[in-house]
Design an enzyme around this catalytic site. Structure first.
Site, PDB file in Angstrom:
ATOM      1  N   GLY A 499     -25.264   8.613 -11.103  1.00 34.46           N
ATOM      2  CA  GLY A 499     -26.132   8.196 -12.199  1.00 34.46           C
ATOM      3  C   GLY A 499     -26.077   9.174 -13.345  1.00 34.46           C
ATOM      4  O   GLY A 499     -25.520  10.266 -13.237  1.00 34.46           O
ATOM      5  N   GLY A 501     -28.752  10.456 -16.376  1.00 35.86           N
ATOM      6  CA  GLY A 501     -30.077  10.315 -16.974  1.00 35.86           C
ATOM      7  C   GLY A 501     -30.152  11.036 -18.297  1.00 35.86           C
ATOM      8  O   GLY A 501     -29.151  11.542 -18.793  1.00 35.86           O
ATOM      9  N   GLY A 502     -31.305  11.076 -18.846  1.00 35.42           N
ATOM     10  CA  GLY A 502     -31.507  11.711 -20.136  1.00 35.42           C
ATOM     11  C   GLY A 502     -31.271  13.210 -20.089  1.00 35.42           C
ATOM     12  O   GLY A 502     -31.089  13.845 -21.125  1.00 35.42           O
ATOM     13  N   PHE A 503     -31.269  13.781 -18.904  1.00 35.70           N
ATOM     14  CA  PHE A 503     -31.169  15.229 -18.832  1.00 35.70           C
ATOM     15  C   PHE A 503     -29.864  15.705 -18.204  1.00 35.70           C
ATOM     16  O   PHE A 503     -29.669  16.875 -17.996  1.00 35.70           O
ATOM     17  CB  PHE A 503     -32.349  15.788 -18.038  1.00 35.70           C
ATOM     18  CG  PHE A 503     -33.673  15.382 -18.611  1.00 35.70           C
ATOM     19  CD1 PHE A 503     -34.200  16.079 -19.679  1.00 35.70           C
ATOM     20  CD2 PHE A 503     -34.377  14.302 -18.113  1.00 35.70           C
ATOM     21  CE1 PHE A 503     -35.406  15.718 -20.236  1.00 35.70           C
ATOM     22  CE2 PHE A 503     -35.582  13.940 -18.659  1.00 35.70           C
ATOM     23  CZ  PHE A 503     -36.110  14.635 -19.726  1.00 35.70           C
ATOM     24  N   GLY A 504     -28.988  14.769 -17.872  1.00 35.22           N
ATOM     25  CA  GLY A 504     -27.709  15.173 -17.293  1.00 35.22           C
ATOM     26  C   GLY A 504     -27.299  14.254 -16.158  1.00 35.22           C
ATOM     27  O   GLY A 504     -28.065  13.394 -15.738  1.00 35.22           O
ATOM     28  N   PRO A 505     -26.069  14.458 -15.651  1.00 37.02           N
ATOM     29  CA  PRO A 505     -25.548  13.578 -14.596  1.00 37.02           C
ATOM     30  C   PRO A 505     -26.160  13.887 -13.225  1.00 37.02           C
ATOM     31  O   PRO A 505     -26.653  14.986 -12.990  1.00 37.02           O
ATOM     32  CB  PRO A 505     -24.057  13.892 -14.583  1.00 37.02           C
ATOM     33  CG  PRO A 505     -23.945  15.261 -15.130  1.00 37.02           C
ATOM     34  CD  PRO A 505     -25.085  15.456 -16.071  1.00 37.02           C
ATOM     35  N   VAL A 506     -26.113  12.896 -12.360  1.00 40.67           N
ATOM     36  CA  VAL A 506     -26.607  13.070 -10.989  1.00 40.67           C
ATOM     37  C   VAL A 506     -25.450  12.860 -10.020  1.00 40.67           C
ATOM     38  O   VAL A 506     -24.704  11.896 -10.140  1.00 40.67           O
ATOM     39  CB  VAL A 506     -27.710  12.032 -10.662  1.00 40.67           C
ATOM     40  CG1 VAL A 506     -28.315  12.328  -9.304  1.00 40.67           C
ATOM     41  CG2 VAL A 506     -28.776  12.033 -11.731  1.00 40.67           C
ATOM     42  N   LYS A 520     -29.070  16.966  -9.469  1.00 41.22           N
ATOM     43  CA  LYS A 520     -29.189  16.671 -10.898  1.00 41.22           C
ATOM     44  C   LYS A 520     -28.747  17.916 -11.647  1.00 41.22           C
ATOM     45  O   LYS A 520     -29.364  18.970 -11.546  1.00 41.22           O
ATOM     46  CB  LYS A 520     -30.640  16.325 -11.228  1.00 41.22           C
ATOM     47  CG  LYS A 520     -30.846  16.035 -12.666  1.00 41.22           C
ATOM     48  CD  LYS A 520     -31.878  14.948 -12.875  1.00 41.22           C
ATOM     49  CE  LYS A 520     -31.361  13.986 -13.903  1.00 41.22           C
ATOM     50  NZ  LYS A 520     -32.014  12.719 -13.907  1.00 41.22           N
ATOM     51  N   ASP A 617     -40.009   8.825 -19.377  1.00 43.16           N
ATOM     52  CA  ASP A 617     -38.774   8.035 -19.312  1.00 43.16           C
ATOM     53  C   ASP A 617     -38.798   7.108 -18.101  1.00 43.16           C
ATOM     54  O   ASP A 617     -37.832   7.029 -17.344  1.00 43.16           O
ATOM     55  CB  ASP A 617     -37.553   8.952 -19.281  1.00 43.16           C
ATOM     56  CG  ASP A 617     -36.256   8.194 -19.595  1.00 43.16           C
ATOM     57  OD1 ASP A 617     -36.349   7.051 -20.085  1.00 43.16           O
ATOM     58  OD2 ASP A 617     -35.160   8.733 -19.358  1.00 43.16           O
TER      59      ASP A 617
END
Ligand SMILES: *[C@@H]1O[C@H](CO)[C@@H](O)[C@H](O)[C@H]1NC(C)=O
Ligand SMILES: *[C@@H]1O[C@H](CO)[C@@H](O)[C@H](O)[C@H]1NC(C)=O
Ligand SMILES: *[C@@H]1O[C@H](CO)[C@@H](O)[C@H](O)[C@H]1NC(C)=O
Ligand SMILES: *[C@@H]1O[C@H](CO)[C@@H](O)[C@H](O)[C@H]1NC(C)=O
Ligand SMILES: *[C@@H]1O[C@H](CO)[C@@H](O)[C@H](O)[C@H]1NC(C)=O
Ligand SMILES: *[C@@H]1O[C@H](CO)[C@@H](O)[C@H](O)[C@H]1NC(C)=O
Ligand SMILES: *[C@@H]1O[C@H](CO)[C@@H](O)[C@H](O)[C@H]1NC(C)=O
Ligand SMILES: *[C@@H]1O[C@H](CO)[C@@H](O)[C@H](O)[C@H]1NC(C)=O
Length: 811
Positions: A499, A501-506, A520, A617
């Site tokens: 995934g 997200g707004g703060f970086g990849p997972v 994360k 979010d």
């Protein structure tokens, strides 16, 4: 003849009415107020005049706030609407009677009078009190001839006393357009220990919890220094409740048409009313929600359980979540051969239907007394003062018990059970939980020595328990080595990305071939110091709730900052909701469970955790599902990590996702719990419809999903919104309620949106009367020219439309 005199009086009044100065705060007997005129209190706080509520054509005499005329706090003729209104007048007789006169009829009268020879005036005070008094007497309640504070309507203003007088207490309006006395009331109840009760007709709807010597036990919110009501007691009886008047803080307590008690305050700056709290707040607040001998725990699913030693009376109904039948004893009491008591901690005491209070008895005497009377079912300390004092005994059913997180530890209930049942419980506990110390269980066998031994044992155990808890507090969050994470994620290969997200990849990872984790990897823009980051993560790790993804630890090395979460089998909600093939796994009952789960997780973040966390979010792709398809909110707390250098109310960096952001957040960067509520509303509609708000398109209009839902709502065909793949497997009323609540959540103005506790209440309560939604807040998507001075950076993956808007204006 009397009538002739009366017409004469009217003519007299007409002749003199010209002398009334509109907007004054005093009316003399030689003056009248017509429909076009008003009294205004000295400092312009309140206004009195004729008005028509909402869409009604009827006229009423009322008092409202000068700044917010739609907030009416008192209505004189609430049960005598004026349906025809040619010549309406308000006048004060020289005998001190206030009359509303229409044509030649007295529509309403204060029925007050004073001795001959004094000079009455009508005076609207800055407190909102309308008083008839002698002009020479000072403004002092005890010298009033008549005052409106003695006749409360649906609103309690500071200074107004609700008393034990049966006419006192708040009564709701019938509807928003009809101020006549409605079905709900809010009154003092002195049956047993005092408490406040909201009733629906003759039935109870909500109890505040009994007076425990310090506050009304239903919640320490009664201790709030600003909202702590002033209570006057006569012995152990509560005789009046009022709020303290403070000229610099406008506040009011309203019992609304749906029976919700709502506390509002006005902030001086923007003249907005803020909703401080609502009661009832959640389904557990509903009177007797779990039936006799049931206990309601809002953190559990399902929320109702039987008290220990009891089982559902009607198993089938109970399993279908109809809890009204309550519970029965598993084993009968054995009064002669020995019963004992089980301690239940931190609860709102059951309702006092049959009871005995004796304030001079100790807890031991109370226990002995209860034990000696075969119909006594439970006992407790009446007050928590002096380490617990007085005795309260229940006879018959225990109804409306709920767990209160954060309740005073002295507020424990002792429930009578047969000894065989208590022993069973002790055995079970020991088997299940060998390491955990046994809970204090008092078994009274008639041998006093044994009791004393047991009690002192219990004390030691408790002390030990306390020590253990303290140790947990110091628990550090596990720090993972970078090497471990690199190995677990196969050096962050693209294949492991699950995934973005707004703060970086997972990334998905595997710790030493065993435990699966989700990693994360934060992008390096937080601007936060290392210690600060660590502290923040430790705080967030303490947020634990069944509907939040568990944070296992973090990794901080060099520039790298990573958060390690539990890995969840079933991916995220969007994976199921929008996909044609997988969606069949989510039939309606499961979807509804998911909706409730998300709501509970969000409520925990907003209100019940130690930190107040605003997610910022919330979206379907941030809701993960475990193997049983239980929802777990992820990415919570990240907004906190990234946002700590910003003020609470406004941020320059808007992190969020178009389609889910509330208007005030997307446009002005203003965020609050209410912006999360907006996002929740969108998620709710998406779950019901199986469609994305953002990608929604329709052959007949250009609105997004919210707009579409609103159009259907107005046309009264909301069921058209429901995902057709659900194949009518759903409960119509439940779906309709979900859609209505969703529309309330996505209201344009934050103050019109409910808080999460109300959302849970409305979703979970069959037959709850819900407010009518207004047009939702549409958000104009992607009009780049409108974003003056802002740069938008959209992440590469167009499916993930997370954006950051950076303010280019100099700071
Ligand atoms: C009305 O009564 C008040 C007080 O009694 C007096 O001051 C005022 O002059 C009167 N006005 C008229 C027009 O008579
Ligand atoms: C005031 O009271 C007196 C004595 O009871 C009565 O005669 C008179 O009619 C009353 N006046 C009005 C305007 O009600
Ligand atoms: C005043 O008295 C009349 C007649 O007794 C009664 O109908 C009315 O309800 C009373 N008004 C108020 C405000 O109590
Ligand atoms: C109001 O008046 C009563 C009697 O005249 C007096 O005892 C009391 O102190 C007064 N209260 C205030 C707040 O002035
Ligand atoms: C003023 O109020 C007092 C009660 O506090 C009352 O006894 C007195 O009669 C009033 N004065 C007049 C002139 O009505
Ligand atoms: C009145 O409210 C203001 C603002 O909340 C507060 O500062 C002040 O202490 C209050 N005054 C009293 C007497 O409580
Ligand atoms: C309360 O308890 C005390 C001590 O047991 C007893 O003497 C007294 O009569 C009781 N009072 C009532 C009203 O039952
Ligand atoms: C038990 O208590 C109830 C309520 O006070 C009372 O009516 C009943 O007589 C008592 N029974 C016995 C056996 O004392």
């Amino acid at each position: 003849m009397a009538r002739f005199e009366f017409i004469g009086a009217i003519l007299y009044l007409f002749f003199h009415s010209l002398t009334f100065l509109n907007g004054a705060d005093i009316l003399f007997p030689n003056q009248t107020i017509s429909t076009a005129q008003t009294l205004i209190s000295q400092n312009q706080v309140f206004e009195l005049g004729f008005f028509s509520p909402g869409s009604s054509q009827n006229k009423f005499l009322g008092i409202w706030y000068k700044k917010t005329p739609d907030v009416v706090v008192w209505v004189a003729n609430r049960n005598n609407p004026i349906t025809y209104s040619q010549k309406l007048l308000l006048s004060l007789t020289i005998n001190g009677t206030l009359n509303i006169i229409s044509e030649t009829t007295i529509i309403w009268s204060s029925n007050s009078s004073l001795l001959l020879g004094s000079n009455p005036v009508l005076h609207l005070l800055d407190t909102g009190n309308l008083v008839i008094k002698d002009i020479n007497n000072v403004t002092n309640q005890s010298s009033f001839i008549w005052h409106s504070f003695d006749y409360p309507g649906d609103t309690r203003l500071p200074g107004m006393k609700l008393t034990i007088n049966p006419d006192s207490g708040l009564t709701s309006w019938k509807t928003a357009n009809d101020p006549s006395v409605g079905d709900f009331s809010y009154k003092i109840e002195n049956q047993g220990l005092p408490e406040m009760v909201v009733s629906h007709g003759k039935g109870k709807r909500w109890r505040s919890g009994t007076w425990n010597g310090l506050y009304l036990s239903g919640g320490p919110w009664f201790l709030d220094p600003i909202f702590r009501p002033e209570m006057i007691f006569d012995g152990y009886k509560l005789i009046s409740v009022s709020d303290t008047y403070n000229a610099s803080l406008l506040q009011r307590l309203k019992l609304d048409e749906s029976g919700f008690l709502q506390r509002y305050t006005m902030s001086e700056k923007n003249n907005n009313w803020n909703l401080v709290y609502t009661k009832p707040r959640d389904p557990c607040d509903n009177y007797a929600h779990c039936g006799p001998y049931g206990i309601c725990r809002i953190e559990r699913a399902p929320i109702c359980e039987c008290l220990s030693g009891f089982e559902p009376k009607f198993r089938q109904d109970w399993d279908l979540q109809d809890w009204s039948g309550g519970c029965d004893r598993i084993r009968p009491l054995n009064c002669l051969n020995g019963d004992g008591f089980l301690e239940v901690k931190g609860v709102k005491f059951p309702d006092m239907l049959e009871f005995l209070v004796n304030m001079s008895m100790s807890l031991y005497e109370c226990e002995a007394e209860c034990l000696s009377n075969c119909s006594c079912t439970a006992y407790a300390n009446a007050y928590i003062t002096n380490g617990g004092s007085g005795c309260l005994m229940w006879f018959g059913s225990l109804v409306d018990t709920r767990e209160l997180p954060g309740a005073d530890s002295r507020q424990n209930l002792y429930i009578r059970l047969p000894v065989s049942e208590l022993e069973l419980r002790t055995d079970l506990k020991e088997k299940n939980n060998k390491r955990r110390p046994r809970k204090l269980i008092l078994i009274l066998t008639g041998c006093g020595v044994l009791v004393i031994v047991l009690i002192s044992c219990g004390m030691v155990i408790r002390r030990r328990l306390g020590r253990k808890e303290r140790k947990d507090e110091d628990l550090e969050l596990p720090l993972f080595k970078l090497a471990t994470i690199v190995a677990a994620t196969n050096n962050f290969t693209a294949e492991n990305v699950i995934g973005e997200g707004g703060f970086g990849p997972v990334y998905r990872g595997n710790l030493s071939g065993e435990e699966e984790i989700a990693v994360k990897r934060l992008s390096r823009t937080s601007g936060q110091g290392l210690e600060e980051f660590k502290n923040e993560v430790i705080l967030i790790a303490k947020l634990q709730h069944r509907n939040l993804v568990r944070l296992l630890g973090c990794c901080i090395e060099g520039e790298e900052r990573m958060l390690i979460y539990e890995y969840l089998e079933n991916k995220s909600l969007d994976y199921f909701v929008y996909d044609g093939n997988r969606t069949t796994m989510l039939m309606w009952p499961k979807r509804f469970d998911i909706i409730m789960g998300i709501a509970r997780g969000l409520l925990y973040l907003h209100h019940d955790s130690r930190l107040k966390v605003i997610h910022r979010d919330l979206k379907t792709s941030n809701i993960l599902l475990d193997t049983d398809l239980n929802p777990k909110i992820s990415d919570f707390g990240l907004a906190r990590i990234f946002g700590s250098d910003q003020t609470i109310a406004r941020t320059k960096r808007v992190v969020g996702t178009y389609g889910y952001m509330a208007p005030e957040y997307a446009v002005d960067g203003k965020f609050s719990v209410k912006s999360d509520v907006f996002s929740f509303g969108v998620v709710l509609l998406e779950i019901v419809s199986g469609k994305k708000n953002r990608d929604f398109d329709h052959s007949e209009h250009y609105h997004n999903l919210l707009g579409h839902a609103w159009l259907l709502w107005k046309e009264n065909r909301v069921l058209d919104l429901v995902d057709e793949r659900l194949n009518d497997s759903f409960v119509e009323s439940q779906v309709k309620r979900c859609i209505q609540v969703a529309l309330l959540c996505v209201q344009k103005f934050a103050e019109n949106r409910p808080v999460m506790s109300s959302v849970i209440f409305m979703l979970g309560t069959d037959g709850a009367i819900l407010p009518e939604p207004m047009e939702p807040g549409f958000f104009v998507e992607r009009s780049s020219s409108a974003n003056r001075g802002r740069r938008m950076s959209t992440s590469k993956d167009s499916e993930q439309t997370t954006i950051t808007i950076t303010d280019l204006e100099p700071r």
